[in-house]
Design a protein around this motif. Sequence first.
Motif, PDB file in Angstrom:
ATOM      1  N   UNK A 413      -4.424   2.778   2.133  1.00 36.20           N
ATOM      2  CA  UNK A 413      -4.726   2.857   0.565  1.00 36.20           C
ATOM      3  C   UNK A 413      -5.615   1.218   0.343  1.00 36.20           C
ATOM      4  N   UNK A 414      -5.226   0.152   1.048  1.00 34.25           N
ATOM      5  CA  UNK A 414      -6.075  -0.614   0.114  1.00 34.25           C
ATOM      6  C   UNK A 414      -7.534  -0.778   1.363  1.00 34.25           C
ATOM      7  N   UNK A 415      -8.542  -1.145   0.625  1.00 36.12           N
ATOM      8  CA  UNK A 415     -10.134  -1.099   1.076  1.00 36.12           C
ATOM      9  C   UNK A 415     -10.741  -2.319   1.404  1.00 36.12           C
ATOM     10  N   UNK A 416     -10.662  -3.348   0.461  1.00 35.36           N
ATOM     11  CA  UNK A 416     -10.943  -4.560   1.018  1.00 35.36           C
ATOM     12  C   UNK A 416     -10.155  -6.035  -0.407  1.00 35.36           C
ATOM     13  N   UNK A 417      -9.483  -6.931   0.332  1.00 35.29           N
ATOM     14  CA  UNK A 417      -8.873  -7.651  -1.331  1.00 35.29           C
ATOM     15  C   UNK A 417      -9.588  -9.490   0.202  1.00 35.29           C
ATOM     16  N   UNK A 418     -10.513  -9.784  -0.296  1.00 35.03           N
ATOM     17  CA  UNK A 418     -10.586 -10.949  -0.371  1.00 35.03           C
ATOM     18  C   UNK A 418     -10.278 -11.731  -1.651  1.00 35.03           C
ATOM     19  N   UNK A 419     -10.684 -13.284  -0.973  1.00 30.19           N
ATOM     20  CA  UNK A 419     -10.454 -14.215  -2.107  1.00 30.19           C
ATOM     21  C   UNK A 419     -10.879 -15.834  -1.837  1.00 30.19           C
ATOM     22  N   UNK A 420     -11.225 -16.250  -3.533  1.00 34.39           N
ATOM     23  CA  UNK A 420     -12.593 -17.573  -2.388  1.00 34.39           C
ATOM     24  C   UNK A 420     -13.126 -17.598  -1.646  1.00 34.39           C
TER      25      UNK A 420
END
Length: 585
Positions: A413-420
Amino acid sequence: MKEKRNKQTVIEGVAPGMCTGCSACINICPRKALSFTADRFGYFVPAIDQDKCDHCGLCHRVCPAINLPRRQHSRAPALFAFAAKDTDLLRKSASGGAFGVMAEHVLAQGGCVAGCAWKKDWSSSLKAAAEEKEPKASAAVSEAPLKPVAAHVIVDNKEDLALLHKSKYLQSYMGTVFSEIAALLRKGRKVLFSGCPCQVAGLRSFLRKDYDGLICIDLLCAYTPSQEFFARYVKETFPELPASYEFRNKTAGKWQTYAVKVGFASGRTIAVPNSANTYQLAFNRRVMMPPHCIQCRYHTLPRYGDLTIGDFWGINKRDPRLDCKQGISAVLVNSRKGKIFLESLPADHIRLLEAKPLVWLGGNGAAFKGMQHSSSPGTQVFYSLISKTSFQEAAETALAVYSGKDVTPLQGRRCLHVTGTGISFKFQPKFWEQHFIRGAAFLFSGDAAAGARACIALEQATVSGREYVLCVKCRIATDSEQVDFYLTDRKNKREQLVLTHPVAAEDRSGAAGLCVKFRAENAYDSLMLKGSQLTGNLAYIAFEEITLIEYRDDPYETNATPEQSSEKISGRIKDFLAKRLHWQR
């Protein structure tokens, strides 16, 4: 003045698939309107009695999945290699005995220890859970009474402490343990709490203040599968239900080559190597990972625990002189309280306590900023089959996908999740620069980079024809009239424009919360920016968060077709994105 009673509850506020079952909401409710139930895969989630609820909003306020607690501990904690001196304690421990030494020290001071234990009637609970063989796909939650096989309990003596030793690779039932801990702390008792990072975050949210007598230990965990999966595995595998089960037994195997030890009421025991244990293979290869673990928000530095413990994998290669046969623990000292507590441990109970470079922790627990737990290519297959067939068949089919025996394209379901600081673009250095300033990733470019591109790889490629939601939280400084975001297939050099952000003339350096829903025209593996759109003196984009998810209402759903997707983003997802990323649309 009486508080207005029309606030949102946790049931309405938490995003699909994000509840970790920490129990903060259930324990905070003054009217006992919330209780645990199980979703269709057996994960513990809250259910609400609307007749009791007065909509005070407390459950919503303390839910860490909605309101992430403030991180107050060190971003660069000290790392230690730890081993207990007591060989019997080492044998009973999963790794180096750090938890055992710490727990015994608290008990010796008249304190209490909270952690995960097998239920005393766990064999009958296993039978009851396993008899619910096929979760009802039509039911969001189970109406059957819960019979957990493992739960968090509080012990106050060394004899019962044995219940808390050893790893349990499943979700712990939290019950009312947070309320019990609060009562002990108010009486001045010292409490050591051990749990997954989400559980520690939940406890801190529930307590709403720090107590001098509370020491929190969070674990370098991977993820926690449903207890129902374990119960079904056991029933299908063993003709006689076990009386005991050790996920990691050092007598059957050594620390780094451990095996499962299973005991039966007759006194018979067997050792099952990992290679012959379907559940352990499925766990190690992450095919049972749920959405709330894939999208975990609690495991990276700075941690919520005063101390973090786990296996010090790779220490034997980093420092060959150490005796690692019976296990070495990694200990992160995250707070001043944790440092004082570690230094107070009796020296004659410790064989090894050596400072090591923080980088030696590697990927264990995905603790470093920007790291994320990654699911298996077979995760989607497992969840699509587990409600239709046996655990064994679902797991083996998913493991075949993991091993590359099934080449069917599978996307999460998630292809990308990045922070900071976890945001890292690939580019030609002569055209671009990337710097991290105040927690944001600044991407600088200039007029000379007109033909250059900067790309960030997706965790999983998109699937042609499926719908996705792209969300970007950033600040933009450019003389261009717009900034475009593309998806691209670097191998085949295909690209698709998915988001255009107009930059007003009077606001050339404004903050932007961007969100768009689109249908992927091809399989793409990267998000791309073009240098031609960052023009002017010191042009940049400062990224705080980038998220690309497949658009589905059900976070577990794997068989939805594009035609089944809604024509516009639901209000619930919009609300979730606004709260998750603190955006105003």
